[in-house]
Design a protein around this motif. Structure first.
Motif, PDB file in Angstrom:
ATOM      1  N   MET A   1      11.933 106.633  58.566  1.00 62.60           N
ATOM      2  CA  MET A   1      11.128 107.843  58.360  1.00 62.60           C
ATOM      3  C   MET A   1      11.830 109.022  59.027  1.00 62.60           C
ATOM      4  SD  MET A   1       7.143 108.530  59.445  1.00 62.60           S
ATOM      5  CE  MET A   1       6.565 107.070  58.594  1.00 62.60           C
TER       6      MET A   1
ATOM      7  N   ARG B   1       4.073 105.998  52.796  1.00 59.68           N
ATOM      8  CA  ARG B   1       4.903 105.644  53.952  1.00 59.68           C
ATOM      9  C   ARG B   1       4.050 105.270  55.165  1.00 59.68           C
ATOM     10  NH1 ARG B   1       7.310 110.590  52.895  1.00 59.68           N
ATOM     11  NH2 ARG B   1       9.107 110.458  51.515  1.00 59.68           N
ATOM     12  N   THR B   2       2.996 106.021  55.402  1.00 53.40           N
ATOM     13  CA  THR B   2       2.232 105.870  56.637  1.00 53.40           C
ATOM     14  C   THR B   2       1.015 104.968  56.494  1.00 53.40           C
ATOM     15  OG1 THR B   2       0.880 107.836  56.137  1.00 53.40           O
ATOM     16  CG2 THR B   2       2.926 108.176  57.409  1.00 53.40           C
TER      17      THR B   2
ATOM     18  N   ASP C   1       3.929 110.588  51.414  1.00 53.47           N
ATOM     19  CA  ASP C   1       3.651 110.486  52.844  1.00 53.47           C
ATOM     20  C   ASP C   1       2.559 109.454  53.120  1.00 53.47           C
ATOM     21  OD1 ASP C   1       5.534 112.161  54.013  1.00 53.47           O
ATOM     22  OD2 ASP C   1       4.284 113.950  53.829  1.00 53.47           O
TER      23      ASP C   1
END
Length: 220
Positions: A1, A68-69, A65
């Protein structure tokens, strides 16, 4: 990241290259100034006709995002819509896209100056949010501590070798973080301009967004 670590009021955070702020311990993703519907609003008010893809581009980046999180909480820090008519007139495809992103998450729309009324798109609408030790609001307040805000769309420049780059930037000092604008077609205020120079402490730094975030002393 691609991210740079920072700390505020004891909370360990990551400034993502996308312009989002990630609080891993709380599984919380914060974005500011999405300005959904900006191209439509400009055309509606007699301005230039821009390609009407800004909202979709912003949603694409927000989706990435969230993938990813896998954030459980999302805070949209005000001016999520370019005006209230843009919120009401959002195309059905984009409304459904937002609904899918909200599924299974706590989603908070913080009130901004462009979107001061309730947003009828799911989630909660709040003037500001206290999530100790941090306070999330749209516009910074003098004397605040542990504050995360947006509104100003800060940008900063840095020299890399023979070239200079200018990008949206996080501004960070001992008391606050001012978020960059996340939305496509959003402009920016140079961080060496008032009111940012008076708002931020002398030791403030700027974190430029992008594929490789860069941290520099806040230009003044």
């Amino acid at each position: 990241m691609n991210a740079l670590p920072l700390s505020l009021a004891g909370a360990s955070l990551l400034a993502l290259g996308s312009g989002a702020l990630w609080w891993r311990d709380q599984s919380l993703l914060c974005v500011s100034d999405l300005h959904f519907g900006k191209a439509e609003r400009i055309a509606r008010r007699g301005g230039a006709t821009l390609p009407p893809y800004d909202t979709r581009d912003t949603l694409n980046r927000l989706s990435a995002d969230l993938l990813r999180t896998n954030a459980r909480t999302v805070i949209c820090l005000g001016d999520s819509f370019d005006d209230l008519d843009a919120a009401r007139g959002l195309p059905e495809e984009e409304r459904l896209w937002i609904t899918r992103l909200q599924a299974g998450r706590r989603w908070v729309w913080v009130e901004g100056n462009h979107d001061p009324g309730p947003i009828e798109l799911g989630g909660m609408h709040m003037a500001e949010l206290l999530h100790a030790p941090l306070t999330f609001r749209h516009i910074a307040r003098d004397g605040a501590s542990g504050e995360i805000s947006g509104h100003y769309h800060p940008k900063a420049s840095v020299r890399l070798g023979a070239r200079s780059i200018s990008r949206p930037a996080f501004l960070v000092d001992r008391n606050r973080i001012v978020m960059p604008a996340y939305g496509t077609f959003t402009g920016g205020l140079r961080c060496d301009a008032a009111p940012l120079t008076t708002l931020m402490h002398r030791d403030a730094r700027a974190i430029l967004t992008g594929t490789t975030p860069h941290q520099v002393p806040m230009p003044r």
